[in-house]
Design an enzyme around this catalytic site. Structure first.
Site, PDB file in Angstrom:
ATOM      1  N   LYS A  38       1.642  53.268  29.982  1.00 39.41           N
ATOM      2  CA  LYS A  38       0.752  52.923  31.261  1.00 39.41           C
ATOM      3  C   LYS A  38      -0.484  52.264  30.791  1.00 39.41           C
ATOM      4  O   LYS A  38      -1.153  52.609  29.837  1.00 39.41           O
ATOM      5  CB  LYS A  38       0.312  54.351  31.655  1.00 39.41           C
ATOM      6  CG  LYS A  38      -0.481  54.364  32.780  1.00 39.41           C
ATOM      7  CD  LYS A  38      -0.958  55.831  33.502  1.00 39.41           C
ATOM      8  CE  LYS A  38      -2.180  56.472  32.951  1.00 39.41           C
ATOM      9  NZ  LYS A  38      -3.425  56.038  33.273  1.00 39.41           N
ATOM     10  N   ASP A  65      -1.296  51.470  36.388  1.00 31.87           N
ATOM     11  CA  ASP A  65      -2.463  52.237  37.021  1.00 31.87           C
ATOM     12  C   ASP A  65      -3.462  51.805  37.635  1.00 31.87           C
ATOM     13  O   ASP A  65      -4.654  52.097  37.149  1.00 31.87           O
ATOM     14  CB  ASP A  65      -2.544  53.576  36.295  1.00 31.87           C
ATOM     15  CG  ASP A  65      -3.045  54.783  36.758  1.00 31.87           C
ATOM     16  OD1 ASP A  65      -3.095  54.827  37.891  1.00 31.87           O
ATOM     17  OD2 ASP A  65      -3.817  55.579  36.170  1.00 31.87           O
ATOM     18  N   LYS A  67      -4.165  51.969  40.975  1.00 26.70           N
ATOM     19  CA  LYS A  67      -4.722  52.620  42.220  1.00 26.70           C
ATOM     20  C   LYS A  67      -5.269  51.778  43.322  1.00 26.70           C
ATOM     21  O   LYS A  67      -6.339  51.784  43.520  1.00 26.70           O
ATOM     22  CB  LYS A  67      -5.836  53.751  41.859  1.00 26.70           C
ATOM     23  CG  LYS A  67      -5.044  54.703  40.742  1.00 26.70           C
ATOM     24  CD  LYS A  67      -6.161  56.013  40.472  1.00 26.70           C
ATOM     25  CE  LYS A  67      -5.770  56.977  39.746  1.00 26.70           C
ATOM     26  NZ  LYS A  67      -5.587  56.462  38.365  1.00 26.70           N
ATOM     27  N   ASP A  70      -6.859  48.870  49.966  1.00 27.63           N
ATOM     28  CA  ASP A  70      -7.802  47.678  50.502  1.00 27.63           C
ATOM     29  C   ASP A  70      -6.950  47.644  51.901  1.00 27.63           C
ATOM     30  O   ASP A  70      -6.196  48.277  52.276  1.00 27.63           O
ATOM     31  CB  ASP A  70      -7.352  46.473  49.718  1.00 27.63           C
ATOM     32  CG  ASP A  70      -8.694  45.562  49.803  1.00 27.63           C
ATOM     33  OD1 ASP A  70      -8.969  45.257  51.124  1.00 27.63           O
ATOM     34  OD2 ASP A  70      -9.235  45.188  48.901  1.00 27.63           O
ATOM     35  N   THR A 119      -7.836  64.256  41.060  1.00 26.48           N
ATOM     36  CA  THR A 119      -7.944  65.554  40.471  1.00 26.48           C
ATOM     37  C   THR A 119      -9.276  65.950  40.017  1.00 26.48           C
ATOM     38  O   THR A 119      -9.738  67.051  39.849  1.00 26.48           O
ATOM     39  CB  THR A 119      -6.967  66.026  39.288  1.00 26.48           C
ATOM     40  OG1 THR A 119      -7.032  64.895  38.460  1.00 26.48           O
ATOM     41  CG2 THR A 119      -5.326  66.007  40.113  1.00 26.48           C
ATOM     42  N   ARG A 210      -4.254  60.719  24.567  1.00 29.08           N
ATOM     43  CA  ARG A 210      -4.725  61.043  23.345  1.00 29.08           C
ATOM     44  C   ARG A 210      -3.902  61.880  22.399  1.00 29.08           C
ATOM     45  O   ARG A 210      -3.978  61.861  21.152  1.00 29.08           O
ATOM     46  CB  ARG A 210      -6.145  61.612  23.570  1.00 29.08           C
ATOM     47  CG  ARG A 210      -7.099  60.520  24.044  1.00 29.08           C
ATOM     48  CD  ARG A 210      -8.216  61.011  24.725  1.00 29.08           C
ATOM     49  NE  ARG A 210      -7.893  61.905  25.989  1.00 29.08           N
ATOM     50  CZ  ARG A 210      -8.810  62.688  26.743  1.00 29.08           C
ATOM     51  NH1 ARG A 210     -10.003  62.489  26.391  1.00 29.08           N
ATOM     52  NH2 ARG A 210      -8.267  62.997  27.739  1.00 29.08           N
TER      53      ARG A 210
HETATM   54  O1  C5P Z   1      -5.517  61.205  26.973  1.00 30.74           O
HETATM   55  P1  C5P Z   1      -4.741  61.959  27.986  1.00 30.74           P
HETATM   56  O2  C5P Z   1      -3.414  62.565  27.770  1.00 30.74           O
HETATM   57  O3  C5P Z   1      -5.665  62.827  28.661  1.00 30.74           O
HETATM   58  O4  C5P Z   1      -4.564  60.826  29.157  1.00 30.74           O
HETATM   59  C1  C5P Z   1      -3.992  61.034  30.363  1.00 30.74           C
HETATM   60  C2  C5P Z   1      -4.040  60.056  31.396  1.00 30.74           C
HETATM   61  O5  C5P Z   1      -3.699  60.164  32.706  1.00 30.74           O
HETATM   62  C3  C5P Z   1      -5.375  58.974  31.292  1.00 30.74           C
HETATM   63  O6  C5P Z   1      -4.951  57.882  31.532  1.00 30.74           O
HETATM   64  C4  C5P Z   1      -5.898  59.681  32.534  1.00 30.74           C
HETATM   65  O7  C5P Z   1      -6.695  58.507  33.167  1.00 30.74           O
HETATM   66  C5  C5P Z   1      -5.043  59.756  33.345  1.00 30.74           C
HETATM   67  N1  C5P Z   1      -5.252  61.042  34.564  1.00 30.74           N
HETATM   68  C6  C5P Z   1      -5.599  62.411  33.982  1.00 30.74           C
HETATM   69  N2  C5P Z   1      -5.685  63.040  34.909  1.00 30.74           N
HETATM   70  C7  C5P Z   1      -5.519  62.879  36.035  1.00 30.74           C
HETATM   71  C8  C5P Z   1      -5.206  61.422  36.607  1.00 30.74           C
HETATM   72  C9  C5P Z   1      -4.966  60.502  35.486  1.00 30.74           C
HETATM   73  O8  C5P Z   1      -5.664  62.462  32.863  1.00 30.74           O
HETATM   74  N3  C5P Z   1      -5.737  63.866  36.887  1.00 30.74           N
END
Ligand code: C5P
Length: 232
Positions: A38, A65, A67, A70, A119, A210
């Site tokens: 992603k 991603d 989003k 427009d 969220t 992460r």
């Molecule tokens: O590092 P981590 O596993 O938390 O990353 C989750 C990914 O999903 C990131 O790219 C973050 O921007 C995205 N994301 C999220 N929670 C959401 C929507 C998107 O963590 N509610």
């Protein structure tokens, strides 16, 4: 959307990384343990769109991603450009006009995913933005509209997944971030699910950043998540 045949495709690794050189190095380290990446604002606006094409040329799958939201014509043309990059998923905000435009611009293998309500929004944020509905009802309403418009899937939190599945039915995708292998650091994610729980909850693809990108051995971390989902 074609059915998921390679179990690795269920894992989407979030390349939340500032520059292409570092992202490329990470993809090398992960090797064949992951097939789907992603790219969001951070990398996307810093050379990540060209990198997306590079990943596609190497046989990997890309979720952009971005989003989009427009006027219809702009969304439709933007979606066409993304389809030309060879991306598999693209996110748009779940406003009916935007979703209809995205579906018009969709081509080839590109699937459109709708983000219902961010969220990070709670009831107060939704009210501040002018919405009268409680967040859960807004999520349900937008999921219903996404289904009726022909969107390919919904991005939602693990906690919303069952309700969303009830609305969109079995044939559309649910893609979920906030996934943490048991025992791992939650970082800033609060309401998490393990990869196995996500699979059992009927989530099609998990987005994990992460716990893989920050791992001492990202390849092993990716492998462990795929195995956990396979065995669920
Ligand atoms: O590092 P981590 O596993 O938390 O990353 C989750 C990914 O999903 C990131 O790219 C973050 O921007 C995205 N994301 C999220 N929670 C959401 C929507 C998107 O963590 N509610």
């Amino acid at each position: 959307m074609s059915p998921i045949t390679d179990p690795r495709d269920r894992l989407i690794v979030a390349l939340d990384i500032a520059d292409v050189a570092a992202a490329r190095a990470l993809v090398e380290r992960i090797g064949d343990a992951a097939t789907f990446y992603k790219i969001g604002y951070r990398l996307g606006y810093n050379g990540g769109l060209g990198f997306a094409r590079e990943l596609v040329e190497r046989g990997l799958k890309v979720f952009l991603d971005l989003k989009l939201h427009d006027i219809g014509n702009t969304v439709e043309e933007g979606v066409r450009s993304v389809a030309g990059l060879g991306a598999r998923f693209l996110t748009v905000h779940a406003y009916p006009q935007t979703m209809r435009a995205a579906v018009r611009g969709r081509q080839g293998d590109l699937g459109i995913l709708a983000v219902t309500v961010l969220t990070s929004y709670d009831e107060a944020d939704a009210a501040e933005a002018g919405y009268a509905l409680p967040v859960s009802e807004l999520v349900a309403k937008r999921s219903e509209q996404a289904r009726d418009i022909g969107i390919d899937g919904i991005v939602c939190s693990a906690q919303e997944a069952r309700a969303v599945r009830g609305v969109i039915g079995p044939d559309r995708l649910i893609v979920t971030p906030g996934i943490r292998p048991a025992g791992s650091d939650l970082t800033d994610q609060k309401r998490v699910m393990t990869p196995a729980e996500a699979r059992i909850a009927g989530i099609d693809h998990v987005v994990v950043g992460r716990p893989i990108t920050g791992a001492a051995d990202p390849r092993a971390a990716a492998r462990a998540i795929v195995t956990e989902m396979e065995q669920a």
